[in-house]
Design an enzyme around this catalytic site. Structure first.
Site, short mmCIF file in Angstrom:
data_model
loop_
_atom_site.label_atom_id
_atom_site.label_comp_id
_atom_site.label_asym_id
_atom_site.label_seq_id
_atom_site.Cartn_x
_atom_site.Cartn_y
_atom_site.Cartn_z
N PHE A 17 59.75 18.64 62.08
CA PHE A 17 61.09 18.11 61.81
C PHE A 17 61.98 18.15 63.06
O PHE A 17 62.70 17.19 63.35
CB PHE A 17 61.74 18.91 60.68
CG PHE A 17 61.14 18.58 59.34
CD1 PHE A 17 61.51 17.43 58.66
CD2 PHE A 17 60.20 19.42 58.76
CE1 PHE A 17 60.95 17.12 57.44
CE2 PHE A 17 59.63 19.12 57.54
CZ PHE A 17 60.01 17.97 56.87
N GLY A 18 61.95 19.27 63.80
CA GLY A 18 62.83 19.42 64.95
C GLY A 18 62.42 18.50 66.09
O GLY A 18 63.26 17.78 66.65
N VAL A 82 49.39 23.36 73.25
CA VAL A 82 50.04 24.03 74.37
C VAL A 82 49.66 25.51 74.33
O VAL A 82 49.69 26.14 73.26
CB VAL A 82 51.57 23.84 74.28
CG1 VAL A 82 52.29 24.74 75.27
CG2 VAL A 82 51.92 22.38 74.53
N GLU A 174 57.42 27.76 43.43
CA GLU A 174 56.87 26.42 43.20
C GLU A 174 55.38 26.48 42.90
O GLU A 174 54.89 25.80 41.98
CB GLU A 174 57.19 25.53 44.41
CG GLU A 174 58.65 25.13 44.42
CD GLU A 174 59.17 24.56 45.74
OE1 GLU A 174 60.32 24.12 45.75
OE2 GLU A 174 58.44 24.58 46.74
N ALA A 319 64.04 22.60 56.91
CA ALA A 319 63.92 21.32 57.63
C ALA A 319 65.26 20.77 58.13
O ALA A 319 65.35 20.36 59.30
CB ALA A 319 63.21 20.31 56.72
C1 FAD Z 1 55.06 25.52 52.10
C2 FAD Z 1 56.40 25.25 52.72
C3 FAD Z 1 57.43 24.75 51.96
C4 FAD Z 1 58.67 24.48 52.51
N1 FAD Z 1 59.65 23.95 51.72
C5 FAD Z 1 60.83 23.58 52.28
C6 FAD Z 1 61.82 22.94 51.50
O1 FAD Z 1 61.64 22.72 50.29
N2 FAD Z 1 62.97 22.55 52.11
C7 FAD Z 1 63.18 22.76 53.46
O2 FAD Z 1 64.21 22.35 53.98
N3 FAD Z 1 62.27 23.40 54.21
C8 FAD Z 1 61.09 23.81 53.65
N4 FAD Z 1 60.15 24.45 54.42
C9 FAD Z 1 60.48 24.83 55.81
C10 FAD Z 1 60.40 23.65 56.75
O3 FAD Z 1 59.21 22.94 56.55
C11 FAD Z 1 60.51 24.16 58.17
O4 FAD Z 1 61.73 24.84 58.30
C12 FAD Z 1 60.46 23.03 59.17
O5 FAD Z 1 59.19 22.40 59.11
C13 FAD Z 1 60.71 23.54 60.58
O6 FAD Z 1 60.60 22.48 61.47
P1 FAD Z 1 60.06 22.73 62.95
O7 FAD Z 1 60.19 21.45 63.67
O8 FAD Z 1 60.70 23.94 63.52
O9 FAD Z 1 58.53 23.14 62.76
P2 FAD Z 1 57.28 22.34 62.02
O10 FAD Z 1 57.87 21.29 61.17
O11 FAD Z 1 56.50 23.42 61.45
O12 FAD Z 1 56.59 21.66 63.25
C14 FAD Z 1 55.95 22.39 64.25
C15 FAD Z 1 54.96 21.47 64.95
O13 FAD Z 1 54.52 22.08 66.14
C16 FAD Z 1 53.13 21.90 66.27
N5 FAD Z 1 52.62 22.99 67.12
C17 FAD Z 1 52.69 24.32 66.87
N6 FAD Z 1 52.15 25.02 67.87
C18 FAD Z 1 51.72 24.12 68.78
C19 FAD Z 1 51.07 24.22 70.04
N7 FAD Z 1 50.75 25.41 70.58
N8 FAD Z 1 50.76 23.10 70.71
C20 FAD Z 1 51.06 21.87 70.18
N9 FAD Z 1 51.69 21.71 68.99
C21 FAD Z 1 52.02 22.81 68.31
C22 FAD Z 1 52.62 21.95 64.85
O14 FAD Z 1 51.34 21.32 64.74
C23 FAD Z 1 53.71 21.21 64.09
O15 FAD Z 1 53.47 19.84 64.00
C24 FAD Z 1 58.89 24.74 53.89
C25 FAD Z 1 57.86 25.25 54.66
C26 FAD Z 1 56.62 25.50 54.09
C27 FAD Z 1 55.51 26.04 54.96
#
Ligand code: FAD
Length: 423
Positions: A17-18, A82, A174, A319
């Site tokens: 998402f970020g 990475v 859930e 998210a």
């Molecule tokens: C089961 C579950 C249910 C959830 N339900 C909700 C909800 O209902 N509502 C809500 O708002 N939030 C929910 N969340 C939380 C939400 O999904 C996260 O807060 C959000 O995804 C964070 O975004 P992000 O970009 O920080 O990380 P992510 O979306 O987790 O993205 C991280 C990305 O980095 C990549 N990555 C990681 N390490 C490496 C590396 N070393 N090299 C290359 N790529 C890498 C991963 O493959 C991934 O694609 C839920 C999370 C989970 C696990």
């Protein structure tokens, strides 16, 4: 007129998402962007539990990143993991030995579930974070019913039909509600020797109530709604052991065919890569503008970062928070490229908290407005369909839910990842 120079190279690690929001908000800026992810898809994690419980197919909640960005000619997508950062040389190190030079680096590498120092529990109590996790959990759940159908010993059969979920946050609630519905509404007609309605679903929470992020009243409502679905909620008991036999919590041992972990998270190793200050969950303690202290050209956002920017409280790991941080960093990069180095602190705006309990009930806290029950479920459903990517996915998920709502049928009841083998 000369085309703007695209010499400034922004490397974004993580297409969650970020990261994706950072790239979206940099559209039209005079930059080249490289987006690196270890997986080829962006995943809508809020609906992962629906894949794990056979309600949705994997392709309905995940999209190939390369395709999402195919129209953005200034963006290069790389499938790579990475493994470190050389901040002095301004290079990202890839695990396959490659390197990537950057001018600005955005780390959006998320988090994974954590076992409070008991990583040995993971094989017995898998967590839910990736599509692989979801299909592996679906396999465990469906195999437990299959094995129970063939089991003659009633005690062993009862254990196989016991599902323990550790952690009473939104994911645990859930999972528990949906497994109970699967057993009571979807599966009974499919089996001949077992009565799947007798399956026991136990939700174990160490704290005094489930869904502590919600008001006491909404949390109590969710507790009662789970109880109506037949879920046994056990409060105030920390799990002491997970094994092939089941789970030990407080002073009780519960034999369970399936144990699922929804209790804790740990950030990606971003803080370690940079030797940056971090909290107990290994999240980078970022500066007010989301940069990593001592590294003004490196930002950390989303679940891999922590900052007290929600009226002095830590920003939640959800998210919308990751997306708002992605947008903030993109705005900072744009300003800097215009020669404006003013530091604008990030401030989180909370739109609301949502959680579902099965297919008929949900709770929503918008602050002034609080909803619960069926109406909340419909608002939850519409909000999630809105946030999915692409018309086809929105239609597919809406149709699936409508079908599930009227018939109770969950069509993705597939046991994949290998044929059945005795243990
Ligand atoms: C089961 C579950 C249910 C959830 N339900 C909700 C909800 O209902 N509502 C809500 O708002 N939030 C929910 N969340 C939380 C939400 O999904 C996260 O807060 C959000 O995804 C964070 O975004 P992000 O970009 O920080 O990380 P992510 O979306 O987790 O993205 C991280 C990305 O980095 C990549 N990555 C990681 N390490 C490496 C590396 N070393 N090299 C290359 N790529 C890498 C991963 O493959 C991934 O694609 C839920 C999370 C989970 C696990």
């Amino acid at each position: 007129m000369n085309a703007p120079s695209r010499s400034h190279h922004v490397v974004v690690v993580g297409a969650g998402f970020g990261g994706l929001e950072t790239v979206r908000c940099l559209a039209g800026a005079p930059v080249r962007i490289t987006l690196v992810d270890q997986r080829n898809h962006h995943l809508f994690q809020p609906l992962l539990y629906q894949v794990a419980t056979a309600s949705l197919a994997t392709s309905e909640i995940a999209w190939p990143v390369r395709h999402l960005l195919c129209r953005r000619k200034e963006v290069t997508t790389l499938l790579a993991t990475v493994g470190g950062i050389d901040a002095d040389a301004r290079q990202v190190r890839l695990e396959d030995g490659g390197t990537l030079a950057y001018d600005t680096l955005v780390l959006a590498t998320g988090a994974r579930h954590a076992y409070f120092g008991h990583d040995e529990w993971e094989p017995f109590a898998p967590g839910l974070k990736t599509l692989e996790d979801a299909t592996a959990i679906r396999r465990r759940i469906l195999l437990a019913f299959e094995q129970a159908e063939r089991e003659d010993d009633p005690r062993h059969r009862e254990a196989l039909l016991t599902f323990a979920i550790v952690g009473g946050g939104p994911t645990g609630v859930e999972l528990a509600g949906t497994i109970a519905e699967l057993a009571r509404e979807t599966l009974p007609g499919d089996f001949r020797r077992i009565d799947t309605r007798k399956a026991r679903v136990v939700l174990i929470e160490a704290g005094p109530r489930i869904l502590p992020g919600f008001t006491e009243e909404l949390s109590a409502y969710a507790h009662a709604a789970l109880a109506r679905l037949g879920v046994d909620v056990q409060l105030g008991h920390a799990v002491r052991e997970c094994s092939g036999e089941g789970v030990v919590y407080g002073d009780r041992a519960l034999s369970a065919g399936v144990v699922l972990w929804a209790a804790g998270v740990q950030a990606s190793p971003a803080a370690r890569w940079l030797d940056a200050p971090a909290d107990r969950a290994h999240r980078v303690k970022v500066a007010p503008d989301l940069s990593v202290p001592g590294h003004p050209d490196i930002f950390a956002i989303g679940d891999t970062a922590t900052i007290d920017a929600w009226h002095g409280r830590p920003v939640p790991g959800i998210a919308p928070a990751a997306k708002q941080q992605g947008a903030h960093v993109a705005a900072t990069i744009r300003r800097r490229l215009r020669g404006d180095s003013t530091v604008r602190p990030f401030r989180y705006r909370h739109a609301g908290s949502l959680a579902t309990i099965g297919k008929r009930s949900a709770i929503i806290d918008f602050g002034r407005v609080r909803l619960r029950g069926r109406i909340a479920w419909w608002v939850w459903g519409i909000a999630h369909i809105y946030f999915l990517i692409g018309v086809r996915n929105r239609l597919a998920v809406a149709l699936n839910w409508l079908w599930l709502y009227v018939s109770g049928d969950r069509s993705a009841r597939l046991i994949t990842q290998g044929r059945w083998k005795p243990k």
